[in-house]
Structures are given as C-alpha cells and as structure tokens.
Design a protein around this motif. Structure first.
Motif, PDB file in Angstrom:
ATOM      1  N   GLY A  45      10.667 -62.898 -29.168  1.00 33.71           N
ATOM      2  CA  GLY A  45      10.827 -63.992 -30.115  1.00 33.71           C
ATOM      3  C   GLY A  45       9.718 -64.409 -31.093  1.00 33.71           C
ATOM      4  N   HIS A  46       8.766 -63.420 -31.821  1.00 35.56           N
ATOM      5  CA  HIS A  46       8.016 -63.897 -33.064  1.00 35.56           C
ATOM      6  C   HIS A  46       7.942 -62.648 -33.553  1.00 35.56           C
ATOM      7  CE1 HIS A  46       6.436 -66.248 -30.151  1.00 35.56           C
ATOM      8  NE2 HIS A  46       5.862 -67.794 -30.771  1.00 35.56           N
ATOM      9  N   LYS A  47       8.091 -62.204 -34.586  1.00 34.78           N
ATOM     10  CA  LYS A  47       7.355 -61.262 -35.807  1.00 34.78           C
ATOM     11  C   LYS A  47       5.919 -61.318 -36.497  1.00 34.78           C
ATOM     12  CE  LYS A  47       9.764 -63.711 -39.717  1.00 34.78           C
ATOM     13  NZ  LYS A  47      10.400 -63.237 -40.791  1.00 34.78           N
ATOM     14  N   CYS A  48       5.670 -60.108 -37.372  1.00 32.29           N
ATOM     15  CA  CYS A  48       4.102 -60.145 -38.331  1.00 32.29           C
ATOM     16  C   CYS A  48       4.369 -60.605 -39.741  1.00 32.29           C
ATOM     17  CB  CYS A  48       3.912 -58.712 -37.814  1.00 32.29           C
ATOM     18  SG  CYS A  48       2.093 -58.915 -37.985  1.00 32.29           S
ATOM     19  N   MET A  49       3.529 -60.839 -39.811  1.00 30.90           N
ATOM     20  CA  MET A  49       3.856 -61.979 -40.929  1.00 30.90           C
ATOM     21  C   MET A  49       3.235 -61.440 -41.707  1.00 30.90           C
ATOM     22  SD  MET A  49       7.124 -62.036 -42.352  1.00 30.90           S
ATOM     23  CE  MET A  49       7.154 -63.810 -43.676  1.00 30.90           C
ATOM     24  N   PRO A  50       2.504 -60.863 -43.177  1.00 26.95           N
ATOM     25  CA  PRO A  50       1.716 -61.461 -44.212  1.00 26.95           C
ATOM     26  C   PRO A  50       1.708 -63.241 -44.470  1.00 26.95           C
ATOM     27  CG  PRO A  50       3.532 -60.771 -45.547  1.00 26.95           C
ATOM     28  CD  PRO A  50       3.919 -61.137 -43.820  1.00 26.95           C
ATOM     29  N   TYR A  51       0.022 -63.817 -45.127  1.00 25.30           N
ATOM     30  CA  TYR A  51       0.181 -64.620 -45.345  1.00 25.30           C
ATOM     31  C   TYR A  51      -1.614 -64.983 -46.079  1.00 25.30           C
ATOM     32  CZ  TYR A  51      -3.518 -66.127 -41.539  1.00 25.30           C
ATOM     33  OH  TYR A  51      -4.128 -66.546 -40.472  1.00 25.30           O
ATOM     34  N   ALA A  52      -1.689 -66.159 -46.582  1.00 19.33           N
ATOM     35  CA  ALA A  52      -2.848 -66.144 -46.884  1.00 19.33           C
ATOM     36  C   ALA A  52      -4.073 -67.702 -46.035  1.00 19.33           C
ATOM     37  CB  ALA A  52      -2.980 -66.973 -48.788  1.00 19.33           C
ATOM     38  N   ASN A  53      -4.786 -66.585 -45.560  1.00 19.90           N
ATOM     39  CA  ASN A  53      -5.490 -67.095 -44.399  1.00 19.90           C
ATOM     40  C   ASN A  53      -6.269 -68.291 -44.981  1.00 19.90           C
ATOM     41  OD1 ASN A  53      -7.858 -65.366 -45.385  1.00 19.90           O
ATOM     42  ND2 ASN A  53      -7.722 -64.670 -42.828  1.00 19.90           N
ATOM     43  N   ASP A  54      -7.179 -68.148 -46.274  1.00 16.43           N
ATOM     44  CA  ASP A  54      -7.900 -69.324 -47.159  1.00 16.43           C
ATOM     45  C   ASP A  54      -7.429 -70.518 -47.770  1.00 16.43           C
ATOM     46  OD1 ASP A  54      -6.985 -67.372 -49.042  1.00 16.43           O
ATOM     47  OD2 ASP A  54      -8.829 -66.523 -49.451  1.00 16.43           O
ATOM     48  N   GLY A  55      -6.344 -70.386 -47.375  1.00 19.11           N
ATOM     49  CA  GLY A  55      -6.400 -71.440 -48.542  1.00 19.11           C
ATOM     50  C   GLY A  55      -5.403 -71.028 -49.824  1.00 19.11           C
ATOM     51  N   GLY A  56      -5.633 -69.731 -50.665  1.00 17.01           N
ATOM     52  CA  GLY A  56      -5.444 -69.554 -51.867  1.00 17.01           C
ATOM     53  C   GLY A  56      -3.486 -69.169 -52.324  1.00 17.01           C
ATOM     54  N   SER A  57      -4.127 -68.114 -52.650  1.00 21.38           N
ATOM     55  CA  SER A  57      -2.067 -67.550 -53.494  1.00 21.38           C
ATOM     56  C   SER A  57      -2.501 -65.984 -53.157  1.00 21.38           C
ATOM     57  CB  SER A  57      -1.573 -68.370 -54.572  1.00 21.38           C
ATOM     58  OG  SER A  57      -3.037 -67.603 -55.701  1.00 21.38           O
ATOM     59  N   ALA A  58      -3.320 -65.390 -52.106  1.00 17.71           N
ATOM     60  CA  ALA A  58      -3.337 -64.179 -52.495  1.00 17.71           C
ATOM     61  C   ALA A  58      -2.756 -63.928 -50.224  1.00 17.71           C
ATOM     62  CB  ALA A  58      -3.869 -63.482 -52.768  1.00 17.71           C
ATOM     63  N   TRP A  59      -1.429 -62.676 -50.505  1.00 18.46           N
ATOM     64  CA  TRP A  59      -1.992 -62.703 -48.830  1.00 18.46           C
ATOM     65  C   TRP A  59      -2.691 -61.928 -48.433  1.00 18.46           C
ATOM     66  CZ3 TRP A  59       2.115 -63.399 -52.639  1.00 18.46           C
ATOM     67  CH2 TRP A  59       3.398 -64.255 -52.358  1.00 18.46           C
ATOM     68  N   ASN A  60      -2.905 -61.606 -47.364  1.00 16.79           N
ATOM     69  CA  ASN A  60      -4.949 -60.814 -46.798  1.00 16.79           C
ATOM     70  C   ASN A  60      -4.651 -60.720 -45.655  1.00 16.79           C
ATOM     71  OD1 ASN A  60      -5.288 -63.863 -47.158  1.00 16.79           O
ATOM     72  ND2 ASN A  60      -6.997 -64.726 -47.875  1.00 16.79           N
ATOM     73  N   ALA A  61      -4.084 -61.397 -45.363  1.00 18.15           N
ATOM     74  CA  ALA A  61      -4.059 -61.309 -43.365  1.00 18.15           C
ATOM     75  C   ALA A  61      -2.816 -61.660 -43.125  1.00 18.15           C
ATOM     76  CB  ALA A  61      -4.884 -62.550 -42.504  1.00 18.15           C
ATOM     77  N   THR A  62      -2.577 -60.987 -41.224  1.00 21.93           N
ATOM     78  CA  THR A  62      -1.321 -60.899 -41.138  1.00 21.93           C
ATOM     79  C   THR A  62      -1.021 -61.571 -39.858  1.00 21.93           C
ATOM     80  OG1 THR A  62      -1.768 -59.084 -39.244  1.00 21.93           O
ATOM     81  CG2 THR A  62      -1.325 -58.982 -42.239  1.00 21.93           C
ATOM     82  N   LYS A  63      -0.504 -62.463 -38.975  1.00 20.12           N
ATOM     83  CA  LYS A  63      -0.021 -63.322 -37.811  1.00 20.12           C
ATOM     84  C   LYS A  63       1.048 -63.409 -37.619  1.00 20.12           C
ATOM     85  CE  LYS A  63       1.012 -67.586 -40.658  1.00 20.12           C
ATOM     86  NZ  LYS A  63       0.711 -68.900 -41.505  1.00 20.12           N
ATOM     87  N   CYS A  64       1.272 -63.026 -35.742  1.00 23.05           N
ATOM     88  CA  CYS A  64       2.586 -63.715 -35.522  1.00 23.05           C
ATOM     89  C   CYS A  64       3.189 -64.949 -35.185  1.00 23.05           C
ATOM     90  CB  CYS A  64       2.325 -63.698 -33.830  1.00 23.05           C
ATOM     91  SG  CYS A  64       1.980 -61.720 -34.006  1.00 23.05           S
ATOM     92  N   VAL A  65       4.829 -65.242 -36.229  1.00 22.57           N
ATOM     93  CA  VAL A  65       5.063 -66.417 -36.389  1.00 22.57           C
ATOM     94  C   VAL A  65       6.437 -66.048 -35.544  1.00 22.57           C
ATOM     95  CG1 VAL A  65       4.043 -66.338 -38.428  1.00 22.57           C
ATOM     96  CG2 VAL A  65       6.139 -65.625 -38.166  1.00 22.57           C
ATOM     97  N   GLN A  66       7.260 -67.474 -35.277  1.00 24.75           N
ATOM     98  CA  GLN A  66       8.166 -67.783 -34.170  1.00 24.75           C
ATOM     99  C   GLN A  66       9.308 -67.453 -35.108  1.00 24.75           C
ATOM    100  OE1 GLN A  66       8.022 -71.324 -32.280  1.00 24.75           O
ATOM    101  NE2 GLN A  66      10.088 -70.952 -31.646  1.00 24.75           N
ATOM    102  N   ILE A  67      10.232 -66.972 -34.885  1.00 25.11           N
ATOM    103  CA  ILE A  67      11.757 -66.225 -35.380  1.00 25.11           C
ATOM    104  C   ILE A  67      12.099 -67.742 -35.374  1.00 25.11           C
ATOM    105  CG2 ILE A  67      13.284 -64.759 -35.901  1.00 25.11           C
ATOM    106  CD1 ILE A  67      12.144 -62.775 -34.400  1.00 25.11           C
ATOM    107  N   VAL A  68      12.840 -68.241 -36.414  1.00 29.64           N
ATOM    108  CA  VAL A  68      13.776 -69.208 -36.282  1.00 29.64           C
ATOM    109  C   VAL A  68      15.050 -68.845 -35.724  1.00 29.64           C
ATOM    110  CG1 VAL A  68      12.772 -70.334 -38.449  1.00 29.64           C
ATOM    111  CG2 VAL A  68      14.580 -69.231 -38.743  1.00 29.64           C
ATOM    112  N   PRO A  69      15.812 -70.033 -34.696  1.00 34.80           N
ATOM    113  CA  PRO A  69      16.472 -70.178 -34.560  1.00 34.80           C
ATOM    114  C   PRO A  69      18.159 -69.379 -35.654  1.00 34.80           C
ATOM    115  CG  PRO A  69      15.679 -71.781 -33.919  1.00 34.80           C
ATOM    116  CD  PRO A  69      14.851 -72.026 -34.891  1.00 34.80           C
TER     117      PRO A  69
END
Length: 319
Positions: free
Chosen positions: A110-134
């Motif tokens: 029910g989740h997927k792996c996604m890139p994101y900015a983990n430091d509040g900046g504008s660069a994708w620099n890490a990954t995390k699991c997020v819930q897939i929306v209905p």
C-alpha cells in the motif's frame, strides 16, 4: 513555469538548470565522455555510444540554485506544509523516515518508494516510503503533488512520479520510473530514455527527441542525456537570454536548437565564461553555421549514432 527535473549533463561546465537534482560542477567527479574530434574532453564511451562536445558531470548541489528556470520559484516545503509529520510517510522503528530502494520498491504493502528533499531545500536527495492514495492516477494521467514539488508525495500509483509540475497548482503528469537496475536501467514506455541523476535518487523515463527537429512539448528543449547518448526533452530555462553566442552556465539555459557548450569552441564566445550557446546543425546539408570559421561537426562518432540521429552536429571551430 513548471518543474522538470531531468537529467542531466554538463558540457564544459554547463549544468542542467532544474530544481537542484541535476545540478553539476566542472570539478565534480562523474562520468565523462569525449566530444567531437579535437575537443579537450577525455574519452569514455557511454552506454549509448554517443560523444559530446565537452565534459559532462552530474551531481547533487550543496544548495539550491537561483535565477531563471525551474529552480527559481520552486515551492519551499517548509512554507507549504510538507514536512516529516505527514500522514503519507512511513516511519521506521526508531521513529525516523524509512529509506527505500526505488528499483525494488521495498516499501510496505500500500506504499511506494519516492524521492524527496530531506533538508527543506529544492533538490531531491533522499528516498522514503509514502502511502499510495486511494484511486491513484495512472501513467500519463494528470496528477497532483502534495505539499510541494519535492515533498515526495503525490497522487500517482506505484512506481510513478508526478512530473512536469506547475508551480502554481502543483499539477503535473504521472511519469514512469525506470525498471531494471542501476547497472542495467530500462524504460517500459516507448520512445523514452532512463535518465539517472543525484546518485540514483531520480530514475525517470523521459521522452526522447530530435535536436534538429526540436520536437519537444512547448516550453521544453531537446538536449543530450549523458548516461545513454540519446536526446531527451527538458525544461527550456533560457528565459530572455540563451541566444547564439550568449554566455550560459546551465546546459538547458539556451534557446531550443542550441546547447550550452565549451566557450572555446567559437571565437564569438567570451573565453572568460564557462559556457556559450551554440547551435545544433545537420551534417548532411551545406554549412549554415553562424560565426567566423564554424563548421558542422558530427555529434556522434561514426557508426555510434542512435537510429535517426546520424546527421546531428554542432556548430563549432574545427579542432
């Protein structure tokens, strides 16, 4: 203006201008590739067999860039409410963000792996699991980024990412991620290229294009992908500048039909700047290159061009 990350490359110091992830530096350690005959780049064959007029590097920047292009105006996740307390993020056993593998999709059901900015900046620099929306959006369908363009949360289904995001509405299109592995990346959608960047934080299948036809959607420009030798569509970040012989710092900071190349490749370019906008040309036609002494030099080595791109050249001084 839209967010278009893509990939990509450095031509003699010219980085792709994007929301951070495809930033590059001439001093960074990364894959290089030789240019047309006579250029100073050290040769190294890419998987696509292409050659390039300059040296390419692609790294994640230490901090966001500014100016014309998609980095300018990228929503600040801290200002839009996107943070690590989001209900869409899976927490690990220690209460931290669960990192994940984009290639294997090793997140809980029910989740997927996604890139994101983990430091509040504008660069994708890490990954995390997020819930897939209905009722998630599917490949090619309109989608919505949640919180910000770099939050890692959107309305797309598994192994899809909301891409080409409008900065005002945060709406974009569900784009496929690459399949396979970092050593053997591939794309399932036809006429796309797997563009890897940021040490594998972004693995997107980007539409292919012809630099002589400039057949990308409006607002995009056609430039070369360093990891395949193919040409791909990325955001045109030239703004009011980017004309022939204009100085440039980013590979997509020139008008469509041009690319940011080594400033020493034309006498009309300022030798004190990193890059200069030079035009693509057709090697099968009579020389129509502007400037003094410029010739249409083949972009690819003989026999190495992808099908349909055999006549692609760059206007430059013969080396």
């Amino acid at each position: 203006m839209s967010i278009r990350l893509l990939p990509l490359l450095l031509l003699a110091g010219c980085a792709l201008r994007e929301p951070g992830d495809f930033q590059a530096s001439a001093t960074d350690d990364a894959t290089t590739s030789a240019g047309p005959p006579g250029t100073s780049a050290e040769p190294e064959t890419t998987s696509g067999g292409g050659t390039y007029p300059g040296t390419f590097t692609a790294t994640t920047p230490a901090e966001p860039t500014t100016g014309v292009g998609p980095t300018s105006g990228v929503p600040d996740p801290t200002a839009t409410g996107s943070d690590t307390t989001s209900l869409f993020i899976v927490e690990g056993d220690q209460g931290g963000i669960k990192e994940c593998d984009l290639w294997t999709e090793d997140c809980p059901e029910g989740h997927k792996c996604m890139p994101y900015a983990n430091d509040g900046g504008s660069a994708w620099n890490a990954t995390k699991c997020v819930q897939i929306v209905p009722d998630p959006d599917q490949f090619g369908e309109p989608c919505q980024a949640i919180g910000s363009g770099v939050s890692g949360e959107d309305t797309c289904d598994k192994h899809l990412m909301c891409w080409d995001i409008d900065l005002d509405t945060l709406q974009g299109t569900c784009t496929a991620m690459c399949v396979g592995s970092p050593e053997a990346p591939a794309c399932e959608p036809p006429n796309t290229t797997c563009a890897l960047s940021g040490d594998g934080v972004l693995i997107l299948c980007i539409p292919n294009c012809d630099p002589l036809l400039q057949d990308c959607p409006e607002g995009d420009t056609c430039i070369s992908s360093p990891n395949t030798g193919e040409f791909v569509c990325v955001l045109d970040a030239s703004g009011e500048a980017g004309q022939v012989f204009d100085p440039c710092e980013y590979v997509n900071a020139c008008d469509p039909g041009l690319i940011c190349a080594d400033a020493t490749l034309a006498d009309e370019c300022d030798p004190q700047v990193i890059g200069c906008c030079l035009p693509f040309c057709d090697t099968s036609l009579a020389n129509t290159c502007p400037g003094q002494g410029l010739e249409c030099i083949p972009w690819f080595e003989e026999g190495a061009a992808p099908p349909g791109l055999e006549n692609v050249g760059l206007c430059m001084l013969p080396q």
